[in-house]
Design an enzyme around this catalytic site. Structure first.
Site, PDB file in Angstrom:
ATOM      1  N   TYR A  44       0.847  -1.194   0.000  1.00 51.45           N
ATOM      2  CA  TYR A  44       0.000   0.000   0.000  1.00 51.45           C
ATOM      3  C   TYR A  44       0.884   1.246   0.000  1.00 51.45           C
ATOM      4  O   TYR A  44       0.702   2.164  -0.809  1.00 51.45           O
ATOM      5  CB  TYR A  44      -0.899  -0.032   1.239  1.00 51.45           C
ATOM      6  N   SER A  90     -28.506  14.678  21.027  1.00 51.15           N
ATOM      7  CA  SER A  90     -27.746  13.988  22.073  1.00 51.15           C
ATOM      8  C   SER A  90     -28.521  12.739  22.474  1.00 51.15           C
ATOM      9  O   SER A  90     -29.612  12.483  21.974  1.00 51.15           O
ATOM     10  CB  SER A  90     -27.542  14.901  23.269  1.00 51.15           C
ATOM     11  N   LEU A  91     -27.952  11.963  23.356  1.00 56.24           N
ATOM     12  CA  LEU A  91     -28.585  10.704  23.751  1.00 56.24           C
ATOM     13  C   LEU A  91     -28.996  10.770  25.210  1.00 56.24           C
ATOM     14  O   LEU A  91     -28.239  11.228  26.057  1.00 56.24           O
ATOM     15  CB  LEU A  91     -27.587   9.549  23.593  1.00 56.24           C
ATOM     16  N   GLU A 122     -25.940  -1.313  19.587  1.00 55.47           N
ATOM     17  CA  GLU A 122     -24.539  -1.125  19.196  1.00 55.47           C
ATOM     18  C   GLU A 122     -23.706  -0.674  20.391  1.00 55.47           C
ATOM     19  O   GLU A 122     -24.241  -0.082  21.325  1.00 55.47           O
ATOM     20  CB  GLU A 122     -24.440  -0.100  18.052  1.00 55.47           C
ATOM     21  N   LYS A 124     -21.393   1.643  22.635  1.00 51.39           N
ATOM     22  CA  LYS A 124     -21.248   3.090  22.686  1.00 51.39           C
ATOM     23  C   LYS A 124     -19.763   3.399  22.833  1.00 51.39           C
ATOM     24  O   LYS A 124     -19.182   3.241  23.907  1.00 51.39           O
ATOM     25  CB  LYS A 124     -22.050   3.669  23.846  1.00 51.39           C
ATOM     26  N   ASP A 126     -16.387   5.377  23.246  1.00 51.25           N
ATOM     27  CA  ASP A 126     -16.076   6.525  24.080  1.00 51.25           C
ATOM     28  C   ASP A 126     -15.105   7.414  23.314  1.00 51.25           C
ATOM     29  O   ASP A 126     -13.892   7.274  23.413  1.00 51.25           O
ATOM     30  CB  ASP A 126     -15.455   6.037  25.396  1.00 51.25           C
ATOM     31  N   GLU A 182     -18.309   8.342  15.455  1.00 53.62           N
ATOM     32  CA  GLU A 182     -17.491   8.614  16.632  1.00 53.62           C
ATOM     33  C   GLU A 182     -16.017   8.425  16.280  1.00 53.62           C
ATOM     34  O   GLU A 182     -15.636   7.357  15.790  1.00 53.62           O
ATOM     35  CB  GLU A 182     -17.892   7.632  17.747  1.00 53.62           C
ATOM     36  N   TYR A 234     -22.276   5.752  12.675  1.00 52.19           N
ATOM     37  CA  TYR A 234     -23.476   5.160  13.263  1.00 52.19           C
ATOM     38  C   TYR A 234     -24.782   5.868  12.920  1.00 52.19           C
ATOM     39  O   TYR A 234     -25.830   5.499  13.445  1.00 52.19           O
ATOM     40  CB  TYR A 234     -23.343   5.036  14.778  1.00 52.19           C
ATOM     41  N   LYS A 299     -31.416   1.648  19.408  1.00 49.57           N
ATOM     42  CA  LYS A 299     -32.162   2.549  18.533  1.00 49.57           C
ATOM     43  C   LYS A 299     -33.299   1.769  17.885  1.00 49.57           C
ATOM     44  O   LYS A 299     -33.065   0.660  17.404  1.00 49.57           O
ATOM     45  CB  LYS A 299     -31.238   3.073  17.421  1.00 49.57           C
ATOM     46  N   LYS A 323     -25.589   2.914  30.020  1.00 44.89           N
ATOM     47  CA  LYS A 323     -24.189   3.081  30.423  1.00 44.89           C
ATOM     48  C   LYS A 323     -23.673   1.924  31.290  1.00 44.89           C
ATOM     49  O   LYS A 323     -24.417   1.371  32.104  1.00 44.89           O
ATOM     50  CB  LYS A 323     -24.028   4.392  31.213  1.00 44.89           C
ATOM     51  N   CYS A 417      12.223  -8.082  55.382  1.00 46.94           N
ATOM     52  CA  CYS A 417      10.794  -8.375  55.307  1.00 46.94           C
ATOM     53  C   CYS A 417      10.024  -7.490  56.289  1.00 46.94           C
ATOM     54  O   CYS A 417      10.378  -7.426  57.469  1.00 46.94           O
ATOM     55  CB  CYS A 417      10.561  -9.849  55.620  1.00 46.94           C
ATOM     56  N   CYS A 420       8.661 -10.072  59.177  1.00 41.75           N
ATOM     57  CA  CYS A 420       9.501 -10.826  60.114  1.00 41.75           C
ATOM     58  C   CYS A 420      10.925 -10.285  60.217  1.00 41.75           C
ATOM     59  O   CYS A 420      11.708 -10.753  61.045  1.00 41.75           O
ATOM     60  CB  CYS A 420       9.543 -12.301  59.719  1.00 41.75           C
ATOM     61  N   CYS A 435      11.016 -12.708  50.735  1.00 38.78           N
ATOM     62  CA  CYS A 435      11.447 -12.777  52.127  1.00 38.78           C
ATOM     63  C   CYS A 435      12.070 -14.151  52.325  1.00 38.78           C
ATOM     64  O   CYS A 435      11.518 -15.160  51.899  1.00 38.78           O
ATOM     65  CB  CYS A 435      10.227 -12.599  53.028  1.00 38.78           C
ATOM     66  N   CYS A 441       8.534 -16.564  59.170  1.00 35.38           N
ATOM     67  CA  CYS A 441       7.730 -15.383  58.840  1.00 35.38           C
ATOM     68  C   CYS A 441       6.247 -15.696  59.019  1.00 35.38           C
ATOM     69  O   CYS A 441       5.697 -16.602  58.391  1.00 35.38           O
ATOM     70  CB  CYS A 441       8.008 -14.962  57.397  1.00 35.38           C
TER      71      CYS A 441
END
Ligand code: D41
Length: 677
Positions: A44, A90-91, A122, A124, A126, A182, A234, A299, A323, A417, A420, A435, A441
């Protein structure tokens, strides 16, 4: 190479440029939208270099939709404003099952529909919401969501994201098409980016979302190009002159055909129950996804129903974000202590200002070992990100160095330690410091007894950690053998114990004497002898005496026992104190039925199993025991080396991983058949 091609006739050059663009577009589509690369990255890159060369020599052939135009635009002084032609809504959020059922009920009531509603579910992501505008198939403008009405013009920055097609893959592009999605930074890229930033002494990002937002809002697109950003689409914005499907899910598939990257985890589900199943499934998958999600979105799939439902105060009635509890939170380190384990290993633990994360309050987080502690450079007083993903033990994900208080000094490994006072040693090239006190111990003694009594060892019912700590602190119990001398009257005097519970505990200790050879070997806590090795040892020697007498050569005849493990086992039994403990345990009446003959025992030899979900006919422990009995191994995580994944009901991410890796999946009947049950 470029010069040679460029020296051809103008027609030929134009044809080659067209060909390169088409090929590169296809490679890009296969790589990003289909996640199925056609050629190695180097190929590529080679074609891209050739195209860039031709465009430099023939600027008249350069067009805005060329893949070479992803980078290189000059920095801007400030972003221009873009008024969204269709507001970016908005949601609404849902935080509980009840919220989701209410959402579904409101929709059915409003539409007066009795039957189940189909939802497109779907993950969500972030990240940061964006709008991308195409005119006649060519990307012309990108904008942030902003306040939903007006965003910032980030056209040049969006162009640098390879998942965004600069040109639609269709012969008949609509005059206008806007898509919404997003922008996010995949976790691997985020971690790499942060490590580099810290190495350069620059500011690190708190989380992938901030990293994505910061990267997109760079005034210099070349900076954005250097960030590992990705994009899922989306939704649609304004569309003019296109025939589109009647469902949201089908629209997403159509957009994929046109070259957009769509999240592969989206799926159509039915009714609130379907939504909640999907939520749990994604919750289980969450920690194994390559990107951060903070919930799922439902949705209404039918676009006509969406239209009928409309929206209130900037949020559609037909969609909701369900959420997850946050997996990461910021807090400060109050102190760093070292815990001593059964084998003396010192584990650094951060004592934290309590913080609510992953659904629980966390006040301690493991730092694993000195190497981890040094790598993360956690200091007392630091502000840290705590992560608790799924049921994993909470850990310090990273430090925010820019918030470090002046004078905080690095943590050093104690030379003695903390319990001990014996010297602490750390062998060269080993991550673990230990130790050297052994049974001197108290911490090691406690852990040895906890292990001895634990569920997978002698399984002493009712003998919990707190009781064991008291027994050791009072010096009633020094070694596992002392447990069998405890009288119920004495046990009754311990904290939170009474006459009845004392008797019950004594009976439970006595009952635990009847066990299996492999459980007994595992219970001894010999270094490197886990359950699987204990099984193999039991099968090979079939009795304790020959095992105690065996030398290292003989040990190594046991499958999976190499020189190091053999040495540890022999050393354990040669140690006079250990030998005395084993003698006493046997004299106290620890016994087991003779193990099954070895012929029958080898059927699953060398086969690794992973169990997931719930089995109907047996418990998880019984299933594991059955596998071990036939010589198989049980592991907690699926890899290419796994032979079988046994999937019960509600199997989650492990099943998915098995399918991804092509590992054989057994359902319960197939598993039982293999066990010949
Ligand atoms: O993954 C997401 N973050 C996501 C965000 C998603 N999968 N779907 C979304 N759908 C919408 C509507 C229903 C309004 C088209 C969204 C968002 N909105 C959204 N993101 C930021 C604000 C709104």
């Amino acid at each position: 190479m470029c010069a040679q091609k460029a020296s051809g006739s103008p027609d030929k050059t134009a044809a080659r440029v067209a060909e390169l663009k088409e090929t590169l577009d296809r490679y890009n589509y296969r790589y990003h939208a289909l996640d199925d690369p056609e050629v190695p990255d180097a190929e590529y890159d080679k074609l891209l270099r050739e195209l860039r060369g031709l465009e430099t020599q023939h600027p008249e052939l350069l067009t805005a939709d060329s893949l070479t135009q992803r980078v290189g635009a000059a920095p801007v002084a400030a972003f221009g404003a873009v008024k969204h032609r269709l507001a970016m809504l908005s949601l609404d959020n849902a935080f509980s099952d009840e919220d989701v059922r209410d959402f579904d009920r409101r929709i059915r009531e409003r539409l007066a529909i009795e039957g189940p509603i189909r939802y497109s579910a779907e993950p969500k992501l972030d990240g940061l919401a964006i709008n991308a505008r195409y005119e006649h198939g060519v990307f012309v403008q990108g904008a942030t969501r902003g306040d939903g009405e007006t965003g910032e013009d980030i056209t040049q920055n969006l162009k640098t994201i390879k998942a965004l097609p600069l040109k639609l893959r269709t012969g008949k592009p609509p005059p206008v098409l806007e898509v919404r999605g997003e922008v996010f930074m995949p976790l691997a890229g985020f971690e790499r980016f942060n490590e580099q930033a810290i190495a350069r002494g620059e500011k690190s990002f708190v989380n992938p979302r901030n990293a994505a937002a910061g990267s997109l809002r760079q005034l210099d697109p070349r900076m954005t190009a250097a960030r590992p950003l990705d994009l899922f689409i989306y939704a649609l914005g304004i569309v003019e002159g296109a025939e589109l499907p009647a469902e949201h899910s089908a629209t997403l598939q159509a957009l994929r055909q046109w070259g957009f990257k769509i999240c592969q985890q989206s799926r159509v589900v039915e009714s609130a129950d379907g939504c909640l199943d999907y939520y749990r499934e994604m919750g289980a998958l969450r920690s194994s996804l390559p990107y951060q999600i903070d919930g799922v979105v439902y949705k209404v799939d039918d676009l006509e129903l969406q239209r009928q439902l409309g929206f209130v105060s900037r949020a559609p009635r037909w969609a909701v974000a369900h959420k997850f509890p946050a997996e990461e939170a910021l807090t400060t380190v109050r102190g760093i202590e070292f815990q001593v384990g059964r084998t003396g290993a010192l584990t650094p633990v951060a004592r934290l200002e309590p913080v609510f994360v992953g659904g629980v309050t966390v006040s301690n987080a493991t730092l694993h070992n000195m190497d981890e502690l040094t790598r993360k450079d956690v200091r007392v007083g630091d502000t840290v990100v705590i992560r608790r993903a799924g049921d994993v033990i909470p850990e310090v994900a990273r430090v925010l160095p820019e918030r470090r208080v002046a004078g905080a000094s690095p943590v050093v490994l104690p030379s003695v330690c903390p319990v001990c006072g014996s010297p602490v040693v750390r062998e060269a090239e080993q991550a673990v410091a230990r130790c050297t006190g052994g049974r001197i111990c108290a911490a090691q003694r406690k852990e040895e007894i906890k292990h001895f009594a634990s569920r997978r060892a002698l399984d002493i019912q009712g003998l919990g950690d707190k009781l064991i700590e008291q027994l050791v602190d009072k010096e009633w119990v020094r070694t596992p053998a002392d447990l069998f001398t405890l009288e119920s009257e004495r046990l009754s005097t311990l904290d939170r114990m009474g006459e009845k519970s004392g008797q019950k505990l004594q009976a439970a200790i006595a009952a635990a004497k009847h066990t299996t050879l492999s459980r007994f070997l595992y219970a001894l806590g010999i270094r490197d002898v886990g359950e699987a090795t204990a099984h193999l040892l039991a099968q090979h020697f079939r009795a304790i005496e020959p095992l105690r007498l065996a030398d290292e050569d003989e040990m190594q005849r046991v499958p999976d026992v190499g020189p190091v493990v053999a040495k540890n086992i022999v050393a354990y039994f040669r140690d006079p104190e250990n030998a005395g403990i084993v003698d006493r345990l046997l004299a106290d009446g620890i016994d087991w039925p003779a193990p099954a003959p070895p012929e029958a025992a080898a059927e699953l030899a060398g086969k690794t199993f992973v169990l997931t979900g719930t089995l109907q006919t047996m418990t998880r422990e019984a299933a594991e025991e059955a596998v071990l009995k036939l010589g198989g191994k049980v592991s907690g995580s699926v890899s290419k080396k796994t032979h079988y994944v046994v999937a019960g009901t509600e199997a989650g991410s492990k099943l998915k991983k098995a399918q991804d890796l092509g590992v054989t999946v057994l359902d319960e009947p197939a598993f039982l058949k293999l066990l010949k049950k």
